[in-house]
Design an enzyme around this catalytic site. Structure first.
Site, mmCIF file in Angstrom:
data_model
loop_
_atom_site.group_PDB
_atom_site.id
_atom_site.type_symbol
_atom_site.label_atom_id
_atom_site.label_comp_id
_atom_site.label_asym_id
_atom_site.label_seq_id
_atom_site.Cartn_x
_atom_site.Cartn_y
_atom_site.Cartn_z
ATOM 1 N N PHE A 130 0.826 -1.197 0.000
ATOM 2 C CA PHE A 130 0.000 0.000 0.000
ATOM 3 C C PHE A 130 0.866 1.254 0.000
ATOM 4 C CE2 PHE A 130 -2.982 3.115 1.930
ATOM 5 C CZ PHE A 130 -3.921 3.094 0.906
ATOM 6 N N TYR A 131 2.059 1.161 0.570
ATOM 7 C CA TYR A 131 3.000 2.292 0.486
ATOM 8 C C TYR A 131 3.269 2.631 -0.974
ATOM 9 C CZ TYR A 131 7.482 4.703 0.242
ATOM 10 O OH TYR A 131 8.491 5.583 -0.078
ATOM 11 N N ALA A 132 3.640 1.626 -1.767
ATOM 12 C CA ALA A 132 3.922 1.857 -3.185
ATOM 13 C C ALA A 132 2.684 2.387 -3.899
ATOM 14 C CB ALA A 132 4.404 0.568 -3.840
ATOM 15 N N SER A 142 0.287 4.131 -2.612
ATOM 16 C CA SER A 142 0.027 5.515 -2.207
ATOM 17 C C SER A 142 0.944 6.488 -2.935
ATOM 18 C CB SER A 142 0.174 5.664 -0.689
ATOM 19 O OG SER A 142 1.531 5.598 -0.273
ATOM 20 N N LYS A 143 2.185 6.072 -3.212
ATOM 21 C CA LYS A 143 3.105 6.958 -3.925
ATOM 22 C C LYS A 143 2.770 7.011 -5.429
ATOM 23 C CE LYS A 143 5.931 8.822 -1.907
ATOM 24 N NZ LYS A 143 5.818 10.105 -1.156
#
Length: 339
Positions: free
Chosen positions: A151-153, A155-156
């Protein structure tokens, strides 16, 4: 020039702010001082920046639109560099909500601010994580980035496409840069180099994921900052579209928007990285080999071609020199605010 930088108490934001202040620019620093890691380290970064009269700190959360507007009003900057975010690949598995709040909602507030302010250049941080497990190497900005593994990727990636839409609708000149495993002095305690140095010095085991078979395109933080500073002068516009054979420019045909890798294109195996740390410290590590962690990618590998075409520059600091600089900083800093 007048800059507003989000995340000046963070690793990269601190280094960028210090570089700009040293060059005579003014910087308004916006940071939430969140407790994701040791707040004393963040406070020490801001204290170092406070030695410059042209640094004006503002404490607030990205999710607070009024706080961002108040920070902007301090000096009404020419350039916004949006670096603040909820970082960490593995933490996004534990607390994805933090990534939604900071990286999506917070970035929307930055975009709204840029729209209202009609700034000269909006610059914002993305990550090599958007490439996921891309089988094609090196990673080029024109590669598909539709399969994020965390989810980090995601979000970016969302940060990039949100910014593109605002750039198109409101004609905001925007550069999104993708970072590749940044390391160096004043780094984050949750990152591998910090953990490895601490573990080796303490005589404890260091955890090596993927059985050491992973590789990363490590980027020394001063090189990264150099890339950002150089790109700040290359404002996206049709007039500066790259015309270099073999280089695909990511300048949008619908907006003054561009995505650029900042990496040297020299990936290093994880075990080679560990051996470099051991060599600099002069002592062996106690290694604990572990399988690949959920969300990890097997490798990162930047193509620096577009960065070079735009700026004539690419990161060159050797891994050994960069690790040595980190160790020298760490040995001093842990006596003051790390232990």
């Amino acid at each position: 020039m007048r800059y507003l930088i989000t995340g000046t108490a963070g690793f990269i934001g601190f280094h960028l702010a210090r570089r700009l202040l040293e060059e005579g620019h003014s910087v308004t620093g916006f940071d939430g001082m969140t407790a994701y890691y040791n707040v004393r380290l963040k406070e020490a970064r801001h204290a170092a920046l406070a030695q410059f009269p042209a640094f004006k700190p503002f404490i607030g959360m990205l999710e607070d639109e009024k706080a961002l507007a108040a920070a902007y009003d301090i000096e009404k900057p020419d350039v916004i560099v949006h670096l603040a975010a909820q970082a960490g690949v593995r933490y996004s598995l534990e607390n994805p909500r933090a990534y939604f709040d900071a990286n999506l909602s917070g970035t929307w507030n930055v975009l709204e601010l840029a729209r209202r302010a009609e700034i000269r250049h909006l610059m914002l941080a993305s990550t090599s994580s958007v490439y996921g497990a891309n089988p094609d190497i090196p990673f080029r900005e024109s590669d598909r980035t539709d399969e994020p593994l965390t989810f980090y990727a995601a979000s970016k990636k969302a940060t990039e496409v949100m910014a593109h839409s605002y750039s198109h609708l409101h004609k905001i000149p925007t550069t999104a840069f993708r970072f590749f495993t940044v390391y160096g002095p004043w780094g984050r305690p949750d990152m591998a180099l910090f953990k490895f140095v601490k573990g080796i010095l303490d005589g404890s085991e260091i955890e090596i994921y993927g059985e050491g078979r992973m590789s990363r395109d490590f980027t020394y933080v001063d090189d990264l900052v150099d890339g950002i500073v150089r790109l700040s002068a290359v404002v996206p516009a049709e007039a500066n579209r790259v015309q270099v054979p073999g280089v695909i420019d990511t300048l949008s045909h619908q907006a003054p928007f561009r995505v650029v890798n900042i990496g040297g294109g020299q990936p290093v195996g994880l075990l080679d990285f560990v051996e470099t740390v051991e060599e600099v410290l002069g002592r062996p590590a106690k290694r604990r080999m572990l399988p690949m962690q959920k969300g990890d990618v097997p490798r990162t590998y930047a193509s620096p071609d577009l960065l070079v075409a735009l700026t004539g520059y690419k990161p060159e600091t050797s891994l050994k020199d960069g690790v040595r600089a980190f160790v020298e900083w760490y040995l001093e800093a842990r006596k003051d605010f790390l232990d």
